[in-house]
Design a protein around this motif. Structure first.
Motif, PDB file in Angstrom:
ATOM      1  N   UNK A 111      11.590  77.836  32.867  1.00  0.00           N
ATOM      2  CA  UNK A 111      10.525  77.425  31.967  1.00  0.00           C
ATOM      3  C   UNK A 111      10.671  78.162  30.644  1.00  0.00           C
ATOM      4  N   UNK A 112      10.428  77.471  29.565  1.00  0.00           N
ATOM      5  CA  UNK A 112      10.614  78.060  28.238  1.00  0.00           C
ATOM      6  C   UNK A 112       9.380  78.868  27.842  1.00  0.00           C
ATOM      7  N   UNK A 113       9.276  80.086  28.386  1.00  0.00           N
ATOM      8  CA  UNK A 113       8.176  80.969  28.030  1.00  0.00           C
ATOM      9  C   UNK A 113       8.316  81.411  26.572  1.00  0.00           C
ATOM     10  N   UNK A 114       7.220  81.947  26.038  1.00  0.00           N
ATOM     11  CA  UNK A 114       7.241  82.575  24.718  1.00  0.00           C
ATOM     12  C   UNK A 114       6.610  83.957  24.826  1.00  0.00           C
ATOM     13  N   UNK A 115       7.032  84.843  23.923  1.00  0.00           N
ATOM     14  CA  UNK A 115       6.522  86.215  23.923  1.00  0.00           C
ATOM     15  C   UNK A 115       5.812  86.478  22.607  1.00  0.00           C
ATOM     16  N   UNK A 165      15.328  86.621  28.357  1.00  0.00           N
ATOM     17  CA  UNK A 165      15.526  87.724  27.421  1.00  0.00           C
ATOM     18  C   UNK A 165      14.825  87.435  26.106  1.00  0.00           C
ATOM     19  N   UNK A 166      14.072  88.422  25.617  1.00  0.00           N
ATOM     20  CA  UNK A 166      13.422  88.330  24.310  1.00  0.00           C
ATOM     21  C   UNK A 166      13.928  89.471  23.436  1.00  0.00           C
ATOM     22  N   UNK A 167      14.353  89.167  22.220  1.00  0.00           N
ATOM     23  CA  UNK A 167      14.768  90.188  21.267  1.00  0.00           C
ATOM     24  C   UNK A 167      13.685  90.367  20.213  1.00  0.00           C
ATOM     25  N   UNK A 168      13.190  91.602  20.071  1.00  0.00           N
ATOM     26  CA  UNK A 168      12.121  91.893  19.127  1.00  0.00           C
ATOM     27  C   UNK A 168      12.652  91.740  17.701  1.00  0.00           C
ATOM     28  N   UNK A 169      11.928  91.052  16.822  1.00  0.00           N
ATOM     29  CA  UNK A 169      12.395  90.862  15.431  1.00  0.00           C
ATOM     30  C   UNK A 169      12.607  92.195  14.721  1.00  0.00           C
ATOM     31  N   UNK A 202       2.977  90.294  24.980  1.00  0.00           N
ATOM     32  CA  UNK A 202       2.307  89.489  26.001  1.00  0.00           C
ATOM     33  C   UNK A 202       3.064  88.180  26.170  1.00  0.00           C
ATOM     34  N   UNK A 203       3.336  87.801  27.428  1.00  0.00           N
ATOM     35  CA  UNK A 203       3.979  86.519  27.715  1.00  0.00           C
ATOM     36  C   UNK A 203       2.918  85.430  27.674  1.00  0.00           C
ATOM     37  N   UNK A 204       3.178  84.385  26.890  1.00  0.00           N
ATOM     38  CA  UNK A 204       2.201  83.320  26.674  1.00  0.00           C
ATOM     39  C   UNK A 204       2.307  82.224  27.725  1.00  0.00           C
ATOM     40  N   UNK A 205       1.225  81.463  27.850  1.00  0.00           N
ATOM     41  CA  UNK A 205       1.150  80.232  28.656  1.00  0.00           C
ATOM     42  C   UNK A 205       1.232  80.475  30.156  1.00  0.00           C
ATOM     43  N   UNK A 206       0.842  81.667  30.596  1.00  0.00           N
ATOM     44  CA  UNK A 206       0.806  81.951  32.025  1.00  0.00           C
ATOM     45  C   UNK A 206      -0.623  81.900  32.541  1.00  0.00           C
ATOM     46  N   UNK A 207      -0.774  81.404  33.776  1.00  0.00           N
ATOM     47  CA  UNK A 207      -2.094  81.393  34.382  1.00  0.00           C
ATOM     48  C   UNK A 207      -2.575  82.827  34.614  1.00  0.00           C
ATOM     49  N   UNK A 228      10.851  83.005  20.877  1.00  0.00           N
ATOM     50  CA  UNK A 228      11.418  82.140  21.899  1.00  0.00           C
ATOM     51  C   UNK A 228      12.497  82.897  22.670  1.00  0.00           C
ATOM     52  N   UNK A 229      12.681  82.577  23.960  1.00  0.00           N
ATOM     53  CA  UNK A 229      13.591  83.372  24.790  1.00  0.00           C
ATOM     54  C   UNK A 229      15.015  82.813  24.828  1.00  0.00           C
ATOM     55  N   UNK A 230      15.889  83.635  25.390  1.00  0.00           N
ATOM     56  CA  UNK A 230      17.205  83.188  25.811  1.00  0.00           C
ATOM     57  C   UNK A 230      17.180  83.208  27.330  1.00  0.00           C
ATOM     58  N   UNK A 231      17.409  82.043  27.974  1.00  0.00           N
ATOM     59  CA  UNK A 231      17.300  81.925  29.431  1.00  0.00           C
ATOM     60  C   UNK A 231      18.689  81.727  30.020  1.00  0.00           C
ATOM     61  N   UNK A 232      19.040  82.590  30.987  1.00  0.00           N
ATOM     62  CA  UNK A 232      20.344  82.494  31.633  1.00  0.00           C
ATOM     63  C   UNK A 232      20.244  83.057  33.045  1.00  0.00           C
TER      64      UNK A 232
END
Length: 212
Positions: free
Chosen positions: A38-42, A63-67, A80-85, A54-58
């Motif tokens: 699932x394409x989570x967002x941080x 994986x999320x890289x901080x700007x 915080x990970x978004x869109x989670x129950x 936006x993540x890199x999924x493998x």
């Protein structure tokens, strides 16, 4: 769609990274495990701003890289990970580079009264190459010279700064003040020591003889 949004919310994710302290300016990556592709967002935020990443999924690893604009500033960073129950969030600490590249120095007042009843304050802020104040409890040497007297005193940074009160000497003149941290020297500052306020006094005259 509504079905896709519900799928994201029902997905589970867990933090994989164990490191929660990073040096400013280095690459900061947070890794998570998930059974769902699932394409989570941080969402991440600190006192300098916020961003949604936006993540890199493998291979079930997210994986999320901080700007960079957030990763180069010292302090606490909230994520915080978004869109989670059931939301998942946390904090990481970004530490400044230990060695300073510049020393910001402030002196005031620029003139004081002689007599050890007045003082000027040296405030110094050693900063790293990314303009972050260096870590607390870092050693700074406060140096001041008056006439032929030279003194060096060790002080330590606390809450971003290091400071020292320098009392006025008994004589008027000029104090030369500077600071040093990790071998890096600040520029020199002058503080004028002015004569103290005069006090009442009496003059007496004694003649050797009556006729002159």
């Amino acid at each position: 769609s509504f079905i896709a949004q519900e799928a994201i919310k029902s997905a589970s994710i867990s933090l994989r990274s164990s490191n929660n302290k990073f040096i400013a300016g280095t690459k900061i990556v947070l890794e998570f495990n998930s059974e769902n592709k699932t394409n989570f967002q941080l969402y991440c935020s600190n006192s300098y701003g916020s961003s949604v990443i936006n993540p890199l999924i493998k291979n079930k690893k997210i994986t999320f890289e901080i700007p960079e604009f957030l990763a180069k500033k010292r302090g606490a960073l909230y994520w915080k990970v978004l869109n989670l129950k059931k939301s998942i969030s946390g904090n990481i600490t970004i530490l400044s580079i230990e060695k300073p590249s510049t020393i910001e120095t402030y002196i005031g007042p620029p003139s004081i009264d002689a007599g050890n009843v007045d003082y000027t304050m040296l405030v110094t802020i050693p900063t790293d190459s990314l303009d972050n104040p260096i870590r607390d409890k870092s050693k700074v040497i406060a140096k001041h010279q008056f006439l032929k007297s030279e003194k060096k005193e060790v002080i330590f940074t606390d809450k971003l700064i290091a400071y020292k009160n320098i009392s006025s000497p008994l004589k008027s003149g000029r104090i030369i003040i500077s600071s040093e941290s990790f071998g890096l020297n600040s520029k020199e500052f002058d503080v004028n020591v002015m004569p103290a306020i005069a006090t009442n006094f009496k003059l007496f005259v004694n003649r050797n003889h009556e006729y002159a």
